[in-house]
Write an enzyme that holds these catalytic residues in place. Structure first.
Site, PDB file in Angstrom:
ATOM      1  N   GLY A  99      -4.083  -5.255  -3.383  1.00 35.99           N
ATOM      2  CA  GLY A  99      -4.147  -3.794  -3.408  1.00 35.99           C
ATOM      3  C   GLY A  99      -5.461  -3.234  -3.928  1.00 35.99           C
ATOM      4  N   SER A 100      -6.559  -3.994  -3.776  1.00 40.08           N
ATOM      5  CA  SER A 100      -7.834  -3.453  -4.265  1.00 40.08           C
ATOM      6  C   SER A 100      -8.247  -2.227  -3.438  1.00 40.08           C
ATOM      7  CB  SER A 100      -8.932  -4.518  -4.251  1.00 40.08           C
ATOM      8  OG  SER A 100      -9.273  -4.877  -2.938  1.00 40.08           O
ATOM      9  N   ASN A 101      -7.882  -2.199  -2.169  1.00 43.47           N
ATOM     10  CA  ASN A 101      -8.184  -1.007  -1.358  1.00 43.47           C
ATOM     11  C   ASN A 101      -7.326   0.181  -1.770  1.00 43.47           C
ATOM     12  OD1 ASN A 101     -10.238  -1.431   0.935  1.00 43.47           O
ATOM     13  ND2 ASN A 101      -9.072  -3.340   0.897  1.00 43.47           N
ATOM     14  N   ASN A 117      -5.779   1.634   9.745  1.00 41.39           N
ATOM     15  CA  ASN A 117      -5.774   0.278   9.186  1.00 41.39           C
ATOM     16  C   ASN A 117      -7.206  -0.115   8.858  1.00 41.39           C
ATOM     17  OD1 ASN A 117      -4.747  -2.434   8.634  1.00 41.39           O
ATOM     18  ND2 ASN A 117      -5.744  -3.053  10.537  1.00 41.39           N
ATOM     19  N   HIS A 173      -9.684  -3.393   8.531  1.00 38.39           N
ATOM     20  CA  HIS A 173      -9.743  -4.797   8.954  1.00 38.39           C
ATOM     21  C   HIS A 173     -11.089  -5.393   8.514  1.00 38.39           C
ATOM     22  CE1 HIS A 173      -8.813  -8.346  11.239  1.00 38.39           C
ATOM     23  NE2 HIS A 173     -10.043  -8.309  11.729  1.00 38.39           N
ATOM     24  N   ARG A 188       1.706  -7.405   8.291  1.00 41.50           N
ATOM     25  CA  ARG A 188       2.835  -7.521   9.222  1.00 41.50           C
ATOM     26  C   ARG A 188       2.502  -6.817  10.531  1.00 41.50           C
ATOM     27  NH1 ARG A 188       6.395  -9.929   6.357  1.00 41.50           N
ATOM     28  NH2 ARG A 188       7.610 -10.224   8.235  1.00 41.50           N
ATOM     29  N   LEU A 189       2.989  -7.384  11.625  1.00 40.74           N
ATOM     30  CA  LEU A 189       2.863  -6.696  12.908  1.00 40.74           C
ATOM     31  C   LEU A 189       3.768  -5.473  12.886  1.00 40.74           C
ATOM     32  CD1 LEU A 189       2.962  -9.805  15.284  1.00 40.74           C
ATOM     33  CD2 LEU A 189       0.959  -8.537  14.461  1.00 40.74           C
TER      34      LEU A 189
HETATM   35  C1  GAR Z   1      -8.514  -6.392   2.948  1.00 40.58           C
HETATM   36  O1  GAR Z   1      -9.736  -7.063   2.909  1.00 40.58           O
HETATM   37  C2  GAR Z   1      -8.148  -6.003   4.363  1.00 40.58           C
HETATM   38  O2  GAR Z   1      -9.262  -5.794   5.168  1.00 40.58           O
HETATM   39  C3  GAR Z   1      -7.384  -7.218   4.826  1.00 40.58           C
HETATM   40  O3  GAR Z   1      -6.652  -7.612   3.712  1.00 40.58           O
HETATM   41  C4  GAR Z   1      -7.384  -7.339   2.530  1.00 40.58           C
HETATM   42  C5  GAR Z   1      -6.458  -6.729   1.520  1.00 40.58           C
HETATM   43  O4  GAR Z   1      -7.077  -6.645   0.276  1.00 40.58           O
HETATM   44  N1  GAR Z   1      -6.561  -6.892   5.928  1.00 40.58           N
HETATM   45  C6  GAR Z   1      -6.365  -7.689   6.963  1.00 40.58           C
HETATM   46  O5  GAR Z   1      -6.844  -8.801   7.050  1.00 40.58           O
HETATM   47  C7  GAR Z   1      -5.455  -7.131   8.041  1.00 40.58           C
HETATM   48  N2  GAR Z   1      -5.616  -7.858   9.262  1.00 40.58           N
HETATM   49  P1  GAR Z   1      -6.481  -5.736  -0.878  1.00 40.58           P
HETATM   50  O6  GAR Z   1      -4.993  -6.067  -0.983  1.00 40.58           O
HETATM   51  O7  GAR Z   1      -7.206  -6.171  -2.112  1.00 40.58           O
HETATM   52  O8  GAR Z   1      -6.723  -4.308  -0.530  1.00 40.58           O
END
Ligand code: GAR
Length: 207
Positions: A17-19, A112, A114, A96-97
């Site tokens: 969950g850093s984003n 989203n 990516h 998840r899809l």
């Molecule tokens: C992020 O880097 C995001 O781009 C990736 O998961 C990470 C989650 O990090 N998402 C995917 O790969 C989706 N296909 P976070 O939990 O620290 O935010």
């Protein structure tokens, strides 16, 4: 997007969950007319839930295995999103899809992030895919969610160079830095009503 009130956001996440944190801090810092009103998570032990708690944000946690189908849990999620009056869904590491149950009511209101420059390296492990391919530049993409895997219209991208001696961790960390700036920026544009979608083409009106 919303008329006269702050944009109401739900963040979907499966892991650290850093984003989520970057967006929550940017909103708390002011300058984005929005609030995160819900965190949706498919992993009861995910660290994002602790982060949500520290921001006092409600969570909706579910265990996919307890449902007969993807559609079945998505119906519950959609009901929750409606109950909370959510305007925008931000998928930030939601692994998840998704099905039409979620995509149809939220098309154009669901984004989203990516960890690659789409359409290169979609799906799982975008960071590892770019390294294994030998690409010299990769990055982060924020896009609208459609029914495919990372195929929706692109809103914004940030390039990140790949160094010769990069490990997966080093490259992943630099891409995440880019993501942490990109997600709040895109949410701000959306909150200001500056993002329009016409087919595959997304236009961001400059302020
Ligand atoms: C992020 O880097 C995001 O781009 C990736 O998961 C990470 C989650 O990090 N998402 C995917 O790969 C989706 N296909 P976070 O939990 O620290 O935010």
């Amino acid at each position: 997007m919303s008329a006269n009130r702050p944009l109401r956001i739900a963040v979907f996440a499966s892991g650290s969950g850093s984003n989520f944190q970057a967006l929550a801090e940017a909103i708390r810092g002011g300058g984005i007319d929005a609030s995160i009103d819900l965190v949706v998570c498919d992993k009861p032990a995910a660290y994002v839930l602790e982060r949500a708690q520290s921001f006092d944000i409600e969570t909706f946690v579910f265990r996919p295995k307890e449902y007969a189908s993807r559609e079945a849990y998505e119906e519950q999620i959609v009901a929750k999103l409606r109950e909370k009056g959510i305007d925008l869904v931000v998928m930030a590491g939601y692994m998840r899809l998704v099905t039409n149950v979620l995509v149809e009511p939220f098309y154009g209101r669901m984004i989203n992030i990516h960890p690659a420059l789409l359409p290169a390296f979609p799906g799982m492990d975008g960071v590892g895919q770019a390294l294994a391919y030998g690409a010299k530049i990769t990055g982060a993409t924020v896009h609208f969610v459609d029914g495919g895997t990372d195929t929706g219209p692109i809103i914004a991208q940030q390039a990140v160079p790949i160094e010769d001696d990069d490990t997966r961790e080093e490259l992943g960390a630099r891409i995440q830095q880019a993501e942490h700036a990109l997600i709040p920026a895109v949410v701000k544009w959306i909150a200001e009503g500056r993002v329009s979608l016409d087919g595959r083409k997304v236009t961001v009106q400059r302020s």
